[in-house]
Write an enzyme that holds these catalytic residues in place. Structure first.
Site, mmCIF file in Angstrom:
data_model
loop_
_atom_site.group_PDB
_atom_site.id
_atom_site.type_symbol
_atom_site.label_atom_id
_atom_site.label_comp_id
_atom_site.label_asym_id
_atom_site.label_seq_id
_atom_site.Cartn_x
_atom_site.Cartn_y
_atom_site.Cartn_z
ATOM 1 N N CYS A 1 -22.841 5.554 -14.301
ATOM 2 C CA CYS A 1 -21.706 6.433 -13.978
ATOM 3 C C CYS A 1 -22.064 7.858 -14.393
ATOM 4 O O CYS A 1 -22.232 8.152 -15.585
ATOM 5 C CB CYS A 1 -20.460 5.955 -14.711
ATOM 6 S SG CYS A 1 -19.085 7.126 -14.542
ATOM 7 N N GLU B 1 0.827 -1.212 0.000
ATOM 8 C CA GLU B 1 0.000 0.000 0.000
ATOM 9 C C GLU B 1 0.860 1.260 0.000
ATOM 10 O O GLU B 1 0.564 2.230 -0.690
ATOM 11 C CB GLU B 1 -0.935 0.011 1.212
ATOM 12 C CG GLU B 1 -2.109 -0.936 1.091
ATOM 13 C CD GLU B 1 -3.039 -0.567 -0.047
ATOM 14 O OE1 GLU B 1 -3.391 0.619 -0.166
ATOM 15 O OE2 GLU B 1 -3.399 -1.456 -0.837
ATOM 16 N N CYS C 1 -16.491 -1.269 -18.444
ATOM 17 C CA CYS C 1 -16.665 -0.998 -17.010
ATOM 18 C C CYS C 1 -17.983 -1.574 -16.480
ATOM 19 O O CYS C 1 -19.036 -1.356 -17.084
ATOM 20 C CB CYS C 1 -16.622 0.510 -16.779
ATOM 21 S SG CYS C 1 -16.934 0.956 -15.065
ATOM 22 N N CYS D 1 -10.634 2.324 -15.010
ATOM 23 C CA CYS D 1 -10.940 3.717 -14.676
ATOM 24 C C CYS D 1 -9.635 4.474 -14.401
ATOM 25 O O CYS D 1 -9.495 5.176 -13.409
ATOM 26 C CB CYS D 1 -11.889 3.792 -13.475
ATOM 27 S SG CYS D 1 -12.682 5.402 -13.321
HETATM 28 S S1 SF4 Z 1 -17.786 4.330 -16.654
HETATM 29 FE FE1 SF4 Z 1 -17.219 5.749 -15.025
HETATM 30 S S2 SF4 Z 1 -16.408 4.445 -13.395
HETATM 31 FE FE2 SF4 Z 1 -16.439 3.225 -15.274
HETATM 32 S S3 SF4 Z 1 -14.392 3.481 -16.214
HETATM 33 FE FE3 SF4 Z 1 -15.735 5.034 -17.105
HETATM 34 S S4 SF4 Z 1 -15.464 6.825 -15.816
HETATM 35 FE FE4 SF4 Z 1 -14.667 5.083 -14.656
#
Ligand code: SF4
Length: 379
Positions: free
Chosen positions: A208, A37, A202, A192
């Site tokens: 989103c 981390e 995604c 992302c």
């Molecule tokens: S849809 Fe939104 S959360 Fe998903 S990769 Fe694109 S910007 Fe990121």
């Protein structure tokens, strides 16, 4: 869309498409999660992987790290940057060893109070290594949440940070929280990403907000930076007849704390009398290289490399440090010595400040550079 659905979609995506073979995912002990981390702060996974391997091979557990000389920790950190992270690792290892019986604390308040362990790093350790539910908000999670929920403003602002932490709390499920934590970190590190997110793949694209509004580049908001001040300095690069270069350890506090660097002379002073006064060295000026700019978080440093040769070195400086090779100097001597003569073709004596390492590489590339003399000396 219920937040549990957000988590479920992330977990399902991670099951099928996430990374499951990162070195710190094998045997995710508190120690290994903590190291990973800290290394992953401001650094990409692909860069971290070899560093993590070397670091954990040399320091396989917290007690070994605590007992190691700081120089060795900094040397293994060389190239990762942000050296305060390495110094904090060392301090925390010592605190865990001496104050907590070699075990990382299991409560958030005690764990997050250790040097270099903030709330999110503590949460990752508690969640991934100890099976305790605590929301994380590292850089990747911040980016995913800020985009998915179109949270405006710079996450460093207290109000924005508070909004993101509330969101992190709401989105973290009560079952499968470790899988969710891995998933959101992975989504932020892969699909992302900061630049060119792959929204088509995604799992949470359909709700989103940033994507729907076609405003993805605006999230997370950027800090409005004040113009950085410029500080000028001279790096005094001194070489002795054996081809060794004079280095000085930086004070622990301040820029490049604890690292080895060329002596820094105020630009308004003449380096010749300055070197004589500070180190008792009789110097001949050989060259001045063009000024290079090194930008830190809070200032631009305009560095003028000033090169000189030293015919003879002061006894006090040379007695214990002339050799300049890591294997030939007892660690104790290196640890205690504020200066040393170092052969640039050998392993550094500890961590080198980044512009110092660059200038050292340039020095070796010079056609006139010859370290054969010191190679003989160190055999
Ligand atoms: S849809 Fe939104 S959360 Fe998903 S990769 Fe694109 S910007 Fe990121």
């Amino acid at each position: 869309m219920a937040t549990v659905s957000f988590a479920e979609r992330l977990i399902a995506w991670h099951d099928g498409h996430g990374r499951h073979d990162l070195p710190w995912q094998r045997d995710p002990s508190a120690y290994r999660v903590w190291i990973s981390e800290v290394m992953l702060q401001q650094t990409r996974v692909t860069t971290v992987i070899p560093y993590f391997g070397q670091f954990t091979a040399r320091f396989p557990e917290v007690g070994v790290l605590a007992a190691a000389p700081l120089d060795e920790v900094l040397a293994l950190w060389s190239g990762l940057g942000y050296y305060a992270r390495a110094r904090h690792l060392h301090q925390t290892a010592q605190a865990v060893s001496t104050q907590h019986g070699g075990q990382f604390p299991r409560d958030m308040a005690t764990l997050s109070a250790l040097p270099g362990i903030g709330r999110s790093t503590a949460a990752a350790i508690l969640t991934l290594a100890m099976g305790l539910r605590h929301p994380i908000l590292d850089g990747n999670a911040k980016r995913v949440l800020a985009r998915h929920h179109a949270i405006t403003g710079w996450p460093g602002d207290a109000a924005v940070a508070r909004a993101l932490w509330e969101l992190a709390e709401r989105c973290t499920p009560h079952h499968g929280f470790a899988a969710y934590t891995q998933a959101i970190m992975d989504l932020g590190a892969t699909l992302c990403a900061r630049a060119r997110p792959v929204c088509g793949d995604c799992p949470v694209a359909n709700d989103c907000r940033a994507r729907i509004l076609d405003r993805i580049p605006e999230f997370p908001g950027r800090r409005t930076r004040p113009t950085l001040p410029v500080r000028k300095t001279l790096f005094v690069i001194l070489m002795n007849p054996a081809g060794a270069v004079f280095l000085e350890r930086r004070p622990t506090a301040g820029i490049w704390g604890g690292l080895w660097a060329f002596p820094e002379c105020p630009p308004e002073l003449d380096p010749l009398p300055w070197a004589a006064n500070h180190y008792g060295l009789v110097v001949t000026h050989t060259a001045t290289w063009a000024t290079v700019r090194h930008t830190l978080t809070h200032l631009h440093l305009d560095i003028t490399p000033w090169l000189g040769s030293v015919a003879t070195a002061d006894e006090n400086i040379t007695t214990s440090t002339t050799l300049g090779h890591r294997k030939t100097i007892p660690k104790k001597t290196i640890e205690e010595s504020p200066t040393l003569w170092y052969n640039p073709r050998h392993d550094p004596p500890g961590g080198l400040a980044t512009p110092v390492a660059r200038l050292m590489a340039r020095l070796i590339d010079q056609p006139t550079f010859d370290s054969t003399a010191i190679v003989r000396e160190t055999k």
